[in-house]
Design an enzyme around this catalytic site. Structure first.
Site, PDB file in Angstrom:
ATOM      1  N   ASP A  50       0.821  -1.212   0.000  1.00  0.00           N
ATOM      2  CA  ASP A  50       0.000   0.000   0.000  1.00  0.00           C
ATOM      3  C   ASP A  50       0.855   1.262   0.000  1.00  0.00           C
ATOM      4  O   ASP A  50       2.030   1.218   0.371  1.00  0.00           O
ATOM      5  CB  ASP A  50      -0.852   0.029   1.268  1.00  0.00           C
ATOM      6  CG  ASP A  50      -2.050  -0.889   1.170  1.00  0.00           C
ATOM      7  OD1 ASP A  50      -2.382  -1.299   0.053  1.00  0.00           O
ATOM      8  OD2 ASP A  50      -2.649  -1.181   2.217  1.00  0.00           O
ATOM      9  N   LYS A  80      -3.496   3.127  -2.205  1.00  0.00           N
ATOM     10  CA  LYS A  80      -4.217   4.326  -2.611  1.00  0.00           C
ATOM     11  C   LYS A  80      -3.977   5.447  -1.616  1.00  0.00           C
ATOM     12  O   LYS A  80      -3.830   5.242  -0.427  1.00  0.00           O
ATOM     13  CB  LYS A  80      -5.699   4.064  -2.738  1.00  0.00           C
ATOM     14  CG  LYS A  80      -6.298   3.386  -1.532  1.00  0.00           C
ATOM     15  CD  LYS A  80      -7.708   2.953  -1.853  1.00  0.00           C
ATOM     16  CE  LYS A  80      -8.134   1.751  -1.069  1.00  0.00           C
ATOM     17  NZ  LYS A  80      -8.203   0.503  -1.746  1.00  0.00           N
ATOM     18  N   MET A 134      -8.048   8.892   9.425  1.00  0.00           N
ATOM     19  CA  MET A 134      -8.613   9.433   8.180  1.00  0.00           C
ATOM     20  C   MET A 134      -9.606  10.561   8.450  1.00  0.00           C
ATOM     21  O   MET A 134     -10.610  10.679   7.764  1.00  0.00           O
ATOM     22  CB  MET A 134      -9.319   8.307   7.388  1.00  0.00           C
ATOM     23  CG  MET A 134      -8.378   7.198   6.972  1.00  0.00           C
ATOM     24  SD  MET A 134      -9.225   5.777   6.226  1.00  0.00           S
ATOM     25  CE  MET A 134      -9.788   4.898   7.672  1.00  0.00           C
TER      26      MET A 134
HETATM   27  N1  SAH Z   1      -4.119  -0.039   8.999  1.00  0.00           N
HETATM   28  C1  SAH Z   1      -3.597   1.261   9.374  1.00  0.00           C
HETATM   29  C2  SAH Z   1      -4.597   2.385   9.161  1.00  0.00           C
HETATM   30  C3  SAH Z   1      -5.002   2.594   7.719  1.00  0.00           C
HETATM   31  S1  SAH Z   1      -6.133   3.946   7.558  1.00  0.00           S
HETATM   32  C4  SAH Z   1      -3.124   1.245  10.814  1.00  0.00           C
HETATM   33  O1  SAH Z   1      -3.400   0.262  11.540  1.00  0.00           O
HETATM   34  O2  SAH Z   1      -2.463   2.171  11.231  1.00  0.00           O
HETATM   35  C5  SAH Z   1      -5.036   5.279   7.152  1.00  0.00           C
HETATM   36  C6  SAH Z   1      -4.981   6.280   8.274  1.00  0.00           C
HETATM   37  O3  SAH Z   1      -4.111   5.835   9.303  1.00  0.00           O
HETATM   38  C7  SAH Z   1      -4.433   7.634   7.872  1.00  0.00           C
HETATM   39  O4  SAH Z   1      -5.441   8.438   7.280  1.00  0.00           O
HETATM   40  C8  SAH Z   1      -4.001   8.192   9.216  1.00  0.00           C
HETATM   41  O5  SAH Z   1      -5.095   8.690   9.935  1.00  0.00           O
HETATM   42  C9  SAH Z   1      -3.504   6.931   9.928  1.00  0.00           C
HETATM   43  N2  SAH Z   1      -2.044   6.778   9.819  1.00  0.00           N
HETATM   44  C10 SAH Z   1      -1.374   5.755   9.262  1.00  0.00           C
HETATM   45  N3  SAH Z   1      -0.037   5.911   9.395  1.00  0.00           N
HETATM   46  C11 SAH Z   1       0.146   7.064  10.071  1.00  0.00           C
HETATM   47  C12 SAH Z   1       1.296   7.790  10.528  1.00  0.00           C
HETATM   48  N4  SAH Z   1       2.543   7.340  10.322  1.00  0.00           N
HETATM   49  N5  SAH Z   1       1.089   8.949  11.182  1.00  0.00           N
HETATM   50  C13 SAH Z   1      -0.144   9.423  11.413  1.00  0.00           C
HETATM   51  N6  SAH Z   1      -1.269   8.778  11.005  1.00  0.00           N
HETATM   52  C14 SAH Z   1      -1.130   7.626  10.347  1.00  0.00           C
END
Ligand code: SAH
Length: 269
Positions: free
Chosen positions: A45, A67, A180
């Site tokens: 991803d 995406k 998000m």
């Molecule tokens: N599966 C992922 C989340 C995917 S949804 C998890 O468990 O973390 C994507 C969202 O995750 C982004 O819009 C943001 O809100 C958050 N996110 C993912 N990586 C991040 C990071 N390094 N710093 C801040 N927010 C993050």
């Protein structure tokens, strides 16, 4: 789209659904690193960091299927189909996702397709953005003086077929973590305040958490919409709402600018 499988054919390989964590390569699990090193093909991803992609062996096929809001991406059905097709021809198929695959990662949907097609799989958890952000921003998600519990929600409010439980999210005894949510910061601010959460509640927005580019902005719920427009807020970014955010200054230990290329240098000798 139906999944195409050949009748009676056994799949050759296995799909490993792997959580890559929030960015810092050192937060990858040992199991994930071991499986990545043995990968024949990796479907990844957009959220997976470059440092982690660098661990993929040169011999492995790399396929970007991720995406970012607005950007072109493979449709979910195409990703599902590709996973099944690869499992028929390769041994170790790694599906690499940011954070944890089962938290807002659609990992469950992908595994359902594999299960239907009779493809073997295993799941390797990852550190979810909420945990990584909390640790690297000095914001404990629970604390006996401030929060009894924590709730993770998606801020894609208008896309949800289920109604949002704003009354529950506004509970002042809980920490609320919004994935998000940046584009809906105004709506989130209004709904939480309308349902009784104080406009003075501390909030943090942390961008690119756990990486050398981490940025943290702190304010109050009454100003969340304005805070989300701060130029330091870039994607991906996570919002944390609750009294625990008041600890961020005193518990801060992570200085992104000081992150060295050799993580071992940071160990206290
Ligand atoms: N599966 C992922 C989340 C995917 S949804 C998890 O468990 O973390 C994507 C969202 O995750 C982004 O819009 C943001 O809100 C958050 N996110 C993912 N990586 C991040 C990071 N390094 N710093 C801040 N927010 C993050």
């Amino acid at each position: 789209m139906d999944i195409v499988t050949l009748p009676g054919q056994q799949t050759a390989g296995k799909v490993w659904l792997v959580g890559a964590g929030p960015g810092d390569v050192d937060l990858l699990t040992l199991k994930a690193a071991r499986v990545l090193a043995a990968a024949d093909v990796v479907l990844y991803d957009a959220l997976v960091s470059d440092d982690i992609l660098a661990l993929i062996p040169a011999s492995a096929e790399k396929i970007a299927v991720g995406k970012r809001a607005g950007a072109h991406s493979a449709r979910q059905e195409e990703i599902n189909q590709l996973l099944v097709t690869k499992a028929f021809t390769r041994r170790n198929v790694v599906r690499l996702k940011g954070g944890d695959p089962f938290i807002f990662g659609r990992g469950g949907e992908e595994l359902q397709t594999l299960a239907e097609a009779g493809v073997q799989f295993e799941v390797i958890p990852g550190i979810t953005a909420a945990s990584g952000t909390s640790a690297y921003a000095g914001i404990p998600l629970t604390h006996r003086d401030h929060a009894q519990g924590v709730t993770f929600i998606t801020g894609h409010c208008q896309l949800d077929s289920r109604p949002m439980d704003w009354q529950g999210y506004a509970n002042p005894a809980n920490t609320l973590v919004v994935y998000m949510g940046i584009l809906n910061a105004g709506l989130i601010q209004r709904e939480l305040i309308n349902h009784g959460r104080s406009a003075d509640t501390p909030v943090a927005i942390v961008s690119r958490a756990t990486t050398a580019q981490q940025q943290k902005v702190i304010g109050t719920l009454g100003a969340l919409e304005a805070l989300a427009k701060d130029p330091r807020v870039v994607m991906p970014a996570l919002m944390i709402v609750g009294e625990v955010v008041s600890l961020a200054d005193s518990l801060n230990w992570f200085e992104p600018a000081a992150v060295s290329e050799t993580p071992a240098k940071q160990l206290v000798k």
